[in-house]
Design an enzyme around this catalytic site. Structure first.
Site, PDB file in Angstrom:
ATOM      1  N   CYS A 174       8.438  -4.412  37.959  1.00  0.00           N
ATOM      2  CA  CYS A 174       9.487  -3.773  38.792  1.00  0.00           C
ATOM      3  C   CYS A 174       9.764  -4.915  40.066  1.00  0.00           C
ATOM      4  CB  CYS A 174       9.398  -2.736  38.451  1.00  0.00           C
ATOM      5  SG  CYS A 174       8.138  -1.946  39.187  1.00  0.00           S
ATOM      6  N   ASP A 215      17.304  -0.573  39.466  1.00  0.00           N
ATOM      7  CA  ASP A 215      15.740   0.412  38.683  1.00  0.00           C
ATOM      8  C   ASP A 215      15.861  -0.225  37.527  1.00  0.00           C
ATOM      9  OD1 ASP A 215      13.729   1.588  37.752  1.00  0.00           O
ATOM     10  OD2 ASP A 215      14.612   3.397  38.552  1.00  0.00           O
ATOM     11  N   HIS A 261       6.262   1.878  41.616  1.00  0.00           N
ATOM     12  CA  HIS A 261       7.307   1.835  41.197  1.00  0.00           C
ATOM     13  C   HIS A 261       8.254   0.948  42.331  1.00  0.00           C
ATOM     14  CE1 HIS A 261      10.202   0.420  38.121  1.00  0.00           C
ATOM     15  NE2 HIS A 261      10.795   1.585  38.410  1.00  0.00           N
ATOM     16  N   ASN A 304      11.584  -4.961  32.198  1.00  0.00           N
ATOM     17  CA  ASN A 304      11.020  -4.681  32.486  1.00  0.00           C
ATOM     18  C   ASN A 304       9.669  -5.508  31.096  1.00  0.00           C
ATOM     19  OD1 ASN A 304       8.239  -4.074  34.371  1.00  0.00           O
ATOM     20  ND2 ASN A 304       8.722  -2.532  34.779  1.00  0.00           N
TER      21      ASN A 304
END
Length: 1130
Positions: free
Chosen positions: A220, A484, A467, A215
C-alpha cells in the site's frame, strides 16, 4: 468396498439473535472499538490490520444529507398515552419520525428516540446510518435547551435509537423552567443521513472516474506513491515518452512496466495489478510482503528513473519537476567572512515535533544557529570567530515534495516512535511570505513561490506497521479523491486536510447525562508526505495526456491484453449458460496411473473437456464425442463418477436411457450435488477381436465393473492394465485367468490380489480373499483391484517394497528433500528421497550416511522459511520434532528444503552450551580472527574474554580485553564483565573483542572517550545521506586538543599513507548530520558529555571512500537481514 457416497451439505448455519433494547448509549462499545483500533495501529503490520479490520473496511459512509425537524406538542401535560409519534419527515430520501414517552419509558425521565417510520414495510436486510441530535427547546432561554447527539446504524433489529433518560420529568413539567410554555413543548431533531457504500459492489471507475491499485500483501505504501506520481500529468507524459520496444518484457523493464501500469490506470475499468512493476524492480514475493517507507521508495524510484531517462528525449524530467536548491552558509559576525555551499534537494524533510504547521517547520528549517563560546567557527585567516550558521533557499521546484518527520528516535525509551502530534498544512502555501524570509539573496524574486496542495499521503498505524493511502485532487479542482489500494472514493477538503492533521480527537457525547467529561483519543492516521504544485506552473504540470503520447507498440500490446481479459470475462459471464463435461477414457487411465497419479483412477484436470451449452440434448453431445474420438454413438456408454465418504472418486453407475434423453444442464444437476459447472463422466468403450468398437455388454445388478492395476516389485512400477465386469456372486479365484491375460502373464501364473480402499489421510490397501465372493468382500462398481506376481520367499528381502501395500505406503509418504549447507544457503548440496513419516533419527541418520559421518547426533538441521527463501533463525533442537513432515511445514506451505551443519560435538551436548561468534581485533595486526566461543550457558562475559585469551596472541601477557556489540559499523554497547552470556544475541549484530589501550585505562579528569566512525555521503535526493562503513573504534581526546593533533593520532592508529589521508575529511556528526571541522577546531568542545556516547548520538566522522576489502565475517552480519532497505535491482 462398499462406501457411502457423500451428500453432506457444507456451509454456514443461520445465526438467530433476539430483540435489542432501544437505549442509546453507545459509549462503552465505541471506547472498546477505539481501544482495539489503537492496539491494531500500534502493534500489527499492514496485512494483519487488513485481516482484522476487513469487515469494517467493506463498508463506508458517504457525506451526509442533513435536515432539521421541529415538533410542537400542545396540551403536553394532559397527554394520556404511554408513547407518542411525531408526523413523518424525510431526510436523505428516508422516512423518519420522533418517538417520545411523555411520562418516561419505565424511568423518571422523558424518553426520546429517532425512529425509522417505514421499518415494517422495508425489504429484508435494509439498513441506514444517521448522525442525529434530539433537543427539548427552552422557550425562555435558548442556552438552557437540552440537546443530546449520537449516531446509529438502523436496521430491522434496531429501528429506533435514542435516550431513555433524556431529561428529568421534574424539570420538563416545571412551568418556571421554560420547557413548557402555554403547555406546549417544542422538540427539535437534527438528522444527518449517510448512505452506506457496500464495497463488494462498489465500482470506483463508475463513481469517481479513477481506478485503484491492487495490494500484493504489503504494497500500500507503493500504491499511494504511484497514484501520486501518476496524477502529476507532466510526469506521466515523460514516462510514456521513455523509449521502449515491442520486444521488451514489462517484468524486465522498469520504463515499460511503469508505462503499462500508467496506461491501465488511465484506461482500465477495474483496479490494476502491480506485479509486473515489482518484478521489473527485481523484487520477489518476499519483497512484496515487506512493508517499506514511502519516502525511501520515492527517492530510490526517482533516482532509478532519472538514470533510465539519461540519453533520451525526456532526460532531466525528474530534475525539472522535483529539484530545488538551498544554500548552507556560515557568516562571521565580527569580520567580513562568509562560507557558502549550494546543495540540491528532491524533497524536504520537515520537523513535526514542536511545530504546529508547515510554516513553523520552514521557520525551524531556516533558523539561524549561533556559533560562539566553545563552539566558535574557524574562519581561515581570521581564526576562531563568533558566527551564525543556517540554510536559505535559492529556488524551489515546480513540484514540491514535503516529507513530514513522523518517525523519530526516542533517546529516553531507546526506540523509534511515531509522532502523532497535530500538525497543520494549508491548501495554499506561500513560501514568499514575510518578504521572502526563506529565500537566499541570490534567489530569483520574479518567480512567485505560491503553491497549491495536490496530494496528501497518509500513514495509519504505529512505528512497527500500518497502512498507507493518499488523498489527491488530480486536476487541482475542489474535488478530492481518496486512493486506498483498490478503492477510490470522492472526499471533501475537510477529510483530506483537517482529518489528517493528527493530534487528538474528541469522541462525540453519546449520553452526556451520565458523564460530561469528553473522551479524547490519539489519531493514529495522519499526513506523512505532502505534494504541492506551484500555481505559476500549474498549467504546464497539469497538462493533457492522451493516446498520442503513448507508443504504438504499447497501445497494441495493452489493447491485446485488454481484449484477452475481456474474452475471459465474457467466458466467465456466460459460464452459467454452459456445462464443462470432462470425459475420462481407458487411454487416460493408462497414461496417468504410475506416472502422474498412483491412487484412484484419473486426474480429471488432465482429460479432454467439452464446453457444452446447458440446453443441448445429451444425445447431441454424444455426436460431438463421436467426432472427437472416432467412436460411433451406439458404442458409447457413460458412467457417472461419485465421491465416496472415504474421499475416493470412482465410476458409480452407467447413465440410464432416461437420463441420456435429458439436456446436459439437467443431467449435471442430477449428478452433481456440489452444483459446480462440471459434469465428470467415464466413457466405457468395448473392443472386439479386430480392436474395433463393439456395443457395450448388457449390465444388470449382478454385474460389477472393476479396474485393475499391476504392480512390479522389481521395477517398483504400478500401471493400469484394464477393466472387466465380474458377477457379485463370483469369486476372485474364478477370474485369475482373465487377470493374467490383462497382465500378459501365463494363464496359470500365481498372483496375489489387493483392494485399494483409500489413501486419505492414510493408505488402506488390503489383501483380497480369493475364495470369498465379491459380494461378501463388499466389492462394488468402480472398485480397484491391485495385483502382482506371488513373491518368492527370497523376494521379501530382495525388494525394497515387496508388495502393493508397502509400495503405496511408500508413494504416499515419499518426499524428495534438498539439503543445503547452512553457510551456503542458496545452493543445493544434495538431494535425498525420504518419507514424510520418517522420524528425527531416521532423517539425521540418512544425512550422516550420505556425508560418510559415523555419528548422526553431530548433524544439526535448520528449517526453511518459504517466504524469505532463507533458513529460519532457530535450528531444530535434538529430537524436538517427531516427523520429517513437521520439519518441512512453514505455516500452510510444505517446503522441500532443509539446511544442515556438521558439528564438532554431539547436538545434545551442544544444547547445554552457548556458542558465540566473536571477531577478535588484535592491537596491531589488521586482520580480525573469527572465534567460536563455546561455554556453559551460565558463564559470564569475563569467562568469554578469558577463553579468548587462551586462543589468540596478545600484544603483552597482561593485556585486558573488552567485548563490544557492533551493528552496521557503529558501536552500541560495551558488555559488563559480569553479564551472563545466555541472553547475548550474536545473530543480528557482530560481537567484537579487543584489547583495551593503555591510554583508555588511565583516562585523565579532562579527557573524553569518543566514538569514531568511517562514513561516506551518498548523492541522495535529500540534503544529507550518511552511510557508515568499516570498523568503528574509540578514541581518547584531551582537553584543548585541536583537530590537527587528533588527526596525527588517528593516522598513526590506522596506518593510512599520507597521500590517501590528505583526502580524508573530518566532521562532528550529531543525529546523522555532519558539521565539518577545521584543523584548528578544539575537538573536545564538540563533545560536552563525559560518558561514552550512544552510537546514534554524536561521533567523530572520517569521510573517505570505502576501499577496504570486506571481511569474511562482516558479510555474515548475520544469517538473516535485520532490516531491509528498499532496493530496485534492475
Amino acid at each position: 468396498m462398499l462406501v457411502p457416497h457423500s451428500d453432506l451439505v457444507e456451509g454456514p448455519q443461520p445465526l438467530v439473535e433476539g430483540p435489542q433494547p432501544m437505549e442509546g448509549s453507545t459509549l462503552h462499545l465505541y471506547l472498546n472499538l477505539v481501544h482495539l483500533y489503537q492496539c491494531i495501529c500500534m502493534h500489527v503490520g499492514e496485512w494483519d490490520q487488513q485481516t482484522i479490520l476487513g469487515q469494517w473496511k467493506t463498508r463506508r459512509v458517504t457525506e451526509p444529507q442533513a435536515s432539521r425537524f421541529t415538533w410542537m406538542i400542545e396540551n403536553f401535560s394532559r397527554l394520556n398515552v404511554k408513547k407518542l409519534y411525531s408526523e413523518v419527515f424525510i431526510v436523505g430520501s428516508y422516512k423518519w419520525r420522533v418517538l417520545i414517552f411523555p411520562k418516561g419509558n419505565n424511568v423518571e425521565y422523558l424518553s426520546m428516540y429517532l425512529d425509522v417510520a417505514d421499518a415494517a414495510t422495508l425489504p429484508y436486510g435494509w439498513n441506514r446510518y444517521a448522525q442525529f441530535s434530539l433537543a427539548v427547546v427552552n422557550q425562555m432561554h435558548s442556552k438552557y435547551t437540552v440537546k443530546k447527539d449520537t449516531q446509529h446504524q438502523f436496521n430491522q433489529r434496531e429501528s429506533d435509537w435514542g435516550f431513555t433518560s433524556f431529561m428529568p420529568l421534574s424539570e420538563l413539567y416545571d412551568p418556571s423552567k421554560g420547557y413548557l410554555v402555554n403547555d406546549t413543548c417544542v422538540i427539535e431533531a437534527d438528522v444527518a443521513v449517510r448512505k452506506i457504500i457496500d464495497y463488494w459492489t462498489y465500482d470506483s471507475k463508475k463513481e469517481t472516474g479513477y481506478v485503484g491499485l491492487k495490494n500484493q500483501g504489503a504494497t500500500c505504501y507503493m500504491n499511494s506513491l504511484l497514484q501520486t506520481l501518476y496524477h502529476i500529468p507532466y510526469f506521466r507524459k515523460a514516462v510514456y515518452h521513455m523509449p521502449t520496444t515491442e520486444n521488451d518484457m514489462p517484468s524486465g523493464s522498469i520504463p515499460l512496466a511503469l508505462q503499462s501500469l500508467f496506461y491501465k490506470l488511465q484506461y482500465n475499468d477495474t483496479s490494476v495489478a502491480t506485479k509486473e512493476l515489482t518484478k521489473s524492480f527485481g523484487w520477489d514475493t518476499y519483497d512484496s510482503f515487506m512493508q517499506h517507507d514511502v519516502q525511501e521508495l520515492n527517492r530510490v524510484l526517482c533516482e532509478k528513473l532519472e538514470d533510465k531517462m539519461k540519453g533520451t528525449v525526456v532526460e532531466g524530467t525528474i530534475q525539472k519537476l522535483f529539484e530545488g536548491h538551498h544554500m548552507n552558509y556560515i557568516e562571521c559576525i565580527n569580520v567580513d567572512f562568509k562560507s557558502t555551499r549550494k546543495e540540491s534537494f528532491y524533497d524536504l524533510q520537515l520537523d513535526v515535533k514542536g511545530c504546529k504547521d508547515v510554516y513553523a517547520s520552514f521557520d525551524k528549517y531556516v533558523e539561524v544557529e549561533r556559533l560562539e563560546g566553545d563552539n566558535k567557527y574557524h574562519a581561515e585567516e581570521h581564526g576562531l570567530q563568533d558566527a551564525k550558521k543556517g540554510v536559505l533557499f535559492i529556488d524551489f521546484p515546480p513540484v514540491l515534495q514535503l516529507q513530514l518527520k513522523r518517525f523519530e528516535y526516542d533517546f529516553m525509551r531507546d526506540t523509534m516512535v511515531k509522532i502523532n502530534d497535530r500538525y497543520e498544512f494549508p491548501l495554499e502555501l506561500d513560501l514568499d511570505r514575510e518578504n521572502g524570509k526563506y529565500l537566499s539573496p541570490e534567489a530569483d524574486r520574479s518567480v512567485r513561490n505560491l503553491y497549491t496542495l495536490h496530494s496528501v499521503l497518509v500513514h495509519s498505524g504505529g512505528v512497527h506497521g500500518g497502512h498507507y493511502y493518499a488523498f489527491i485532487r488530480p486536476t487541482l479542482s475542489d474535488q478530492w479523491y481518496k486512493f486506498d489500494d483498490e478503492r477510490v472514493t470522492k472526499e471533501d477538503v475537510r477529510r483530506a486536510l483537517e482529518e489528517q492533521y493528527g493530534g487528538e480527537e474528541e469522541l462525540p457525547q453519546t449520553n452526556p447525562g451520565y458523564n460530561n467529561t469528553p473522551f479524547k483519543f490519539t489519531k493514529y492516521s495522519n499526513a506523512y508526505m505532502l505534494v504541492y504544485i506551484r500555481v505559476g506552473d500549474k498549467d504546464k504540470i497539469i497538462c493533457d495526456v492522451d493516446e498520442k503520447d503513448i507508443a504504438e507498440h504499447l497501445r497494441m500490446r495493452l489493447k491485446k491484453e485488454q481484449e484477452e481479459k475481456e474474452d475471459k470475462r465474457r467466458y466467465k459471464a456466460q459460464a452459467h449458460l454452459y456445462t464443462i463435461i470432462k470425459v475420462a477414457r481407458d487411454e487416460d487411465l493408462k497414461e496417468q496411473i504410475g506416472q502422474d497419479i498412483y491412487f484412484d483412477l484419473v486426474d480429471h484436470d488432465k482429460v479432454r473437456s467439452f464446453r457444452i451449452q446447458k440446453q443441448t440434448p445429451f444425445n447431441l453431445f454424444k455426436e460431438e464425442v463421436a467426432r472427437e474420438f472416432g467412436i460411433p454413438v451406439q458404442f458409447q456408454r457413460y458412467w457417472i463418477w461419485a465421491k465416496r465418504q472415504n474421499h475416493t472418486y470412482r465410476p458409480n453407475r452407467p447413465l440410464t436411457p432416461q437420463e441420456e434423453a435429458q439436456t446436459v444442464g439437467a443431467l449435471r444437476d442430477v449428478s452433481n450435488k456440489a452444483h459446480n459447472a462440471e459434469l465428470k463422466l467415464f466413457l466405457e468403450v468395448e473392443h472386439g477381436q479386430d480392436l474395433h468398437p463393439v456395443p457395450p455388454p448388457d449390465k444388470n445388478k449382478e454385474d460389477i465393473l472393476l479396474f485393475f492395476k499391476l504392480y512390479d516389485p522389481e521395477k517398483e512400477e504400478l500401471r493400469y492394465v484394464g477393466r472387466s465386469f465380474v458377477k457379485s456372486s463370483g469369486k476372485p479365484m474364478e477370474i485369475l485367468t482373465k487377470i493374467n491375460e490383462l497382465a500378459g502373464f501365463a494363464p496359470d501364473e500365481e498372483i496375489e490380489l489387493f483392494e485399494e480402499i483409500k489413501f486419505e489421510p492414510t493408505v488402506m490397501c488390503e489383501r483380497l480373499d480369493r475364495r470369498a465372493s465379491f459380494r461378501f468382500s463388499q466389492i462394488e462398481d468402480g472398485d480397484i483391484i491391485c495385483f502382482q506376481k506371488k513373491p518368492l520367499p527370497e523376494g521379501e528381502e530382495k525388494f525394497r517394497y515387496p508388495d502393493v501395500p508397502s509400495f503405496l505406503e511408500y508413494v504416499k509418504n515419499r518426499q524428495i528433500v534438498h539439503f543445503r549447507a547452512l553457510e551456503r544457503p542458496k545452493e543445493d548440496e544434495f538431494c535425498l528421497e525420504l518419507a514424510k513419516n520418517h522420524t528425527y533419527d531416521d532423517v539425521v541418520e540418512r544425512v550422516a550416511q550420505h556425508l560418510g559421518l559415523d555419528d548422526p547426533s553431530k548433524i544439526r538441521l535448520t528449517p526453511h522459511n518459504c517466504y524469505s527463501q532463507q533458513p529460519k533463525p532457530n535450528p531444530i533442537k535434538y529430537r524436538s520434532i517427531d516427523r520429517l513432515l513437521d520439519m518441512l511445514i512453514h505455516y500452510n506451505q510444505i517446503s522441500d528444503i532443509l539446511y544442515y551443519e556438521v558439528l564438532d560435538i554431539p547436538l545434545p551436548e551442544l544444547q547445554c552450551l552457548k556458542t558465540l561468534k566473536v571477531a577478535f581485533h588484535h592491537a596491531t595486526k589488521d586482520e580480525a580472527i573469527v572465534l567460536n566461543i563455546r561455554l556453559p550457558r551460565q558463564s559470564t562475559v569475563g569467562d568469554v574474554l578469558n577463553e579468548i585469551k587462551t586462543k589468540v596472541e596478545l600484544s603483552h601477557p597482561n593485556a585486558e580485553l573488552r567485548l563490544l556489540e557492533v551493528f552496521y559499523h557503529k558501536i552500541y554497547k560495551i558488555f559488563p564483565l559480569n553479564e551472563k552470556i545466555e541472553n547475548i544475541n550474536d545473530q543480528y549484530w557482530t560481537l567484537r573483542a579487543e584489547e583495551i589501550p593503555e591510554e583508555e585505562k588511565n583516562l585523565g579528569p579532562n579527557s573524553r572517550l569518543i566514538h569514531v566512525y568511517h562514513f561516506t555521503k551518498e548523492n541522495a535526493q535529500n540534503q544529507v545521506q550518511v552511510q557508515n562503513f568499516g570498523e568503528p573504534f574509540f578514541l581518547v581526546i584531551h582537553e584543548g586538543e585541536n583537530l590537527a593533533n587528533v588527526k596525527v593520532r588517528i593516522q598513526k592508529k590506522l596506518q593510512v599513507p599520507d597521500e590517501e589521508f590528505s583526502k580524508w575529511k573530518f566532521a562532528f556528526l550529531s543525529l546523522g548530520r555532519p558539521e565539518y571541522l577545521e584543523d584548528s577546531d578544539i575537538v573536545s568542545s564538540r563533545f560536552q558529555r563525559r560518558d561514552v556516547y550512544g552510537a546514534w548520538e554524536q561521533y567523530l566522522g572520517l569521510e573517505h571512500s570505502d576501499t577496504t576489502p570486506k571481511r569474511a565475517y562482516a558479510t555474515n552480519q548475520n544469517r538473516h537481514t535485520f532490516e531491509k532497505p528498499v532496493k530496485i535491482y534492475n
